[in-house]
Design an enzyme around this catalytic site. Structure first.
Site, PDB file in Angstrom:
ATOM      1  CG  HIS A  99      -1.861  -0.682   1.314  1.00 54.78           C
ATOM      2  ND1 HIS A  99      -1.474  -2.040   2.194  1.00 54.78           N
ATOM      3  CD2 HIS A  99      -2.783  -0.753   1.534  1.00 54.78           C
ATOM      4  CE1 HIS A  99      -2.627  -3.065   2.051  1.00 54.78           C
ATOM      5  NE2 HIS A  99      -3.616  -1.940   1.586  1.00 54.78           N
ATOM      6  CG  ASP A 102       1.888  -1.228   3.492  1.00 54.17           C
ATOM      7  OD1 ASP A 102       0.995  -1.260   3.364  1.00 54.17           O
ATOM      8  OD2 ASP A 102       2.516  -1.438   2.663  1.00 54.17           O
TER       9      ASP A 102
HETATM   10  C1  XLS Z   1      -8.042  -6.463   4.062  1.00 52.91           C
HETATM   11  C2  XLS Z   1      -7.183  -6.736   2.585  1.00 52.91           C
HETATM   12  C3  XLS Z   1      -6.556  -5.495   2.527  1.00 52.91           C
HETATM   13  C4  XLS Z   1      -6.528  -5.767   0.773  1.00 52.91           C
HETATM   14  C5  XLS Z   1      -5.441  -4.728   0.655  1.00 52.91           C
HETATM   15  O1  XLS Z   1      -8.956  -6.846   4.834  1.00 52.91           O
HETATM   16  O2  XLS Z   1      -6.884  -7.607   3.003  1.00 52.91           O
HETATM   17  O3  XLS Z   1      -5.412  -5.148   3.118  1.00 52.91           O
HETATM   18  O4  XLS Z   1      -5.657  -6.953   0.796  1.00 52.91           O
HETATM   19  O5  XLS Z   1      -5.496  -3.310   0.565  1.00 52.91           O
END
Ligand code: XLS
Ligand code: CA
Ligand code: CA
Length: 436
Positions: A99, A102
């Site tokens: 993301h 992160d």
């Molecule tokens: C949250 C999601 C997230 C997505 C990406 O529950 O799994 O991590 O994979 O934003």
């Protein structure tokens, strides 16, 4: 160069090995159905869970050291790059997913946040050039910050919508820079908690608008990634608009977006929707939208998204069965959207968790390949639907029937004889393949 993890390179030692820090089933160059294992299993490290999650939950703070001894958030971000690449190299993982927030921290202004991501991703690119590591997908975190308390694309606040669009643009630019072949949209807080304050029609229209302009930018910017929607039925909101594969398909068709998006299927999200992981993969596959996988698992006794490392061989086998039936995942892969438990706070635990997940999918692949080679389920299913190969069934199959004609037919053939579905014997057979 500083070493972040006191664990050496993890090697394949075979099923008899007693070394926990070795692969028992994942032998990356071994050929399965004419392809090396590592091509079937394009494993990816999730930047967020691996380098950022620190074991906190609703009842308590961090239990893990993941700040990499940095003095400020930017230094921390650079150290995470070094640590992440060391981690992937030691495990032989060739992909990562990230993301925007992160990979680089959120700064006081959007402009500064964009600059921070530009700088850190430049460094990521440098590391990519020195290694064989690639970006599987990027995404924007449009759910953490309080500006998104009521969603991003579905927020009642147009400024929040615009901010999300800006973040998506920047995350797409970064994914392009890093050569990512996929871009993911997880609906974050795109849903609602009560109809007492919600205009659902407007929210769905807006969400479609956001996806449409992102689709256009994907082409315009030259990113040309496979766009993926990741369904999830609940959490954080009570009603998430992207409930499951079939709901998302309906949404995409309503807004004419069905040829622009595929899906990223997460195991824990499938079970939250009261589906099996295989069901979601199957629905995506038969509709031609199986794009990528978030490999994890939930806890059947807990009602939330625990994001555990996948160790259930039954589920992994049936998941890999769907993947093989799909002819592979194309540009997609298997992202470990999974975190170690709060009590598993050591560096070694992180390695062990990945090894367990990789081995589970490797073993699942081996079993699924054997099942397909032997046509175990295929021949049974083919026989089960045999009545559609001749006579009236053949006409139904070819859509060459009317209600009147079927009525005449049924009056003449009103004794319907069924054959056994044989579920138990098939489960027994499947177990035999797993136990072998
Ligand atoms: C949250 C999601 C997230 C997505 C990406 O529950 O799994 O991590 O994979 O934003
Ligand atoms: Ca996910
Ligand atoms: Ca999840």
């Amino acid at each position: 160069m500083k070493e972040y993890f006191k664990v050496g390179k993890v090697e394949y030692e075979g099923a008899k090995s007693k070394n926990p820090l070795a692969f028992k089933y994942y032998n990356k160059e071994e050929m399965i159905l004419g392809k090396p294992m590592k091509e079937h299993l394009k494993f990816a490290m999730s930047w967020w869970h691996t380098l950022c999650a620190k074991g906190s939950d609703q009842f308590g703070g961090n239990t893990m050291e993941r700040t990499f001894e940095a003095k400020d958030p930017m230094e921390e971000a650079y150290q995470k790059v070094d640590a992440g690449f060391e981690f992937m190299e030691k495990l032989g993982i060739e992909y990562f997913c990230f993301h925007d927030r992160d990979m680089a921290p959120e700064m006081p202004t959007l402009k500064e946040s964009n600059e921070a991501l530009d700088k850190v991703s430049d460094y990521v690119l440098e590391k990519m050039k020195q290694t064989n590591i690639k970006c599987l997908w990027g995404t924007a975190n449009c759910f953490n910050h309080k500006r998104y308390l009521a969603g991003a694309g579905t927020s009642p606040n147009a400024d929040a919508f615009a901010y999300a669009a800006a973040q998506i643009k920047q995350a797409m630019d970064t994914t392009k820079k890093l050569g990512g072949k996929n871009y993911v949209f997880w609906g974050g807080r795109e849903g609602y908690d009560t109809l007492l304050n919600t205009n659902t029609k407007m929210e769905l229209d807006h969400y479609a608008t956001l996806l449409t302009i992102a689709r256009d930018y994907n082409k315009k910017s030259g990113l040309n990634a496979q766009l993926l929607i990741e369904p999830k039925p609940k959490e954080p909101t009570k009603h998430q608009y992207d409930f499951d594969v079939q709901t998302v398909l309906g949404f995409l068709k309503t807004y004419g977006l069905e040829s622009d998006f595929k899906m990223n299927i997460e195991a824990n999200h499938a079970t939250l929707a009261i589906h099996t992981f295989q069901h979601e993969l199957n629905m995506a596959r038969i509709h031609g939208v199986l794009g990528s996988i978030d490999a994890n698992q939930g806890d059947m006794l807990l009602g939330w998204d625990t994001d555990q490392f996948p160790t259930n061989i039954y589920d992994a086998t049936l998941a890999m069965y769907e993947v093989l039936k799909n002819g592979g995942l194309g540009a997609g892969g298997l992202n470990f959207d999974a975190k170690v438990r709060r009590q598993s706070f050591t560096d070694e635990d992180l390695f062990l968790a990945y090894i367990a997940g990789m081995d589970t999918f490797a073993k699942g692949l081996r079993i699924a390949a054997k099942l397909i080679e032997d046509q175990v389920l295929e021949s049974f299913i083919r026989e089960r639907y045999q009545s559609y190969e001749t006579g009236i069934g053949k006409k139904i199959e070819a859509k060459e029937v009317t209600l009147e004609e079927l009525s005449d037919y049924a009056i003449k053939h009103d004794q319907v004889n069924n054959t056994s579905g044989r579920q138990e014997v098939l489960e027994m057979l499947l177990n035999q393949y797993i136990f072998e």
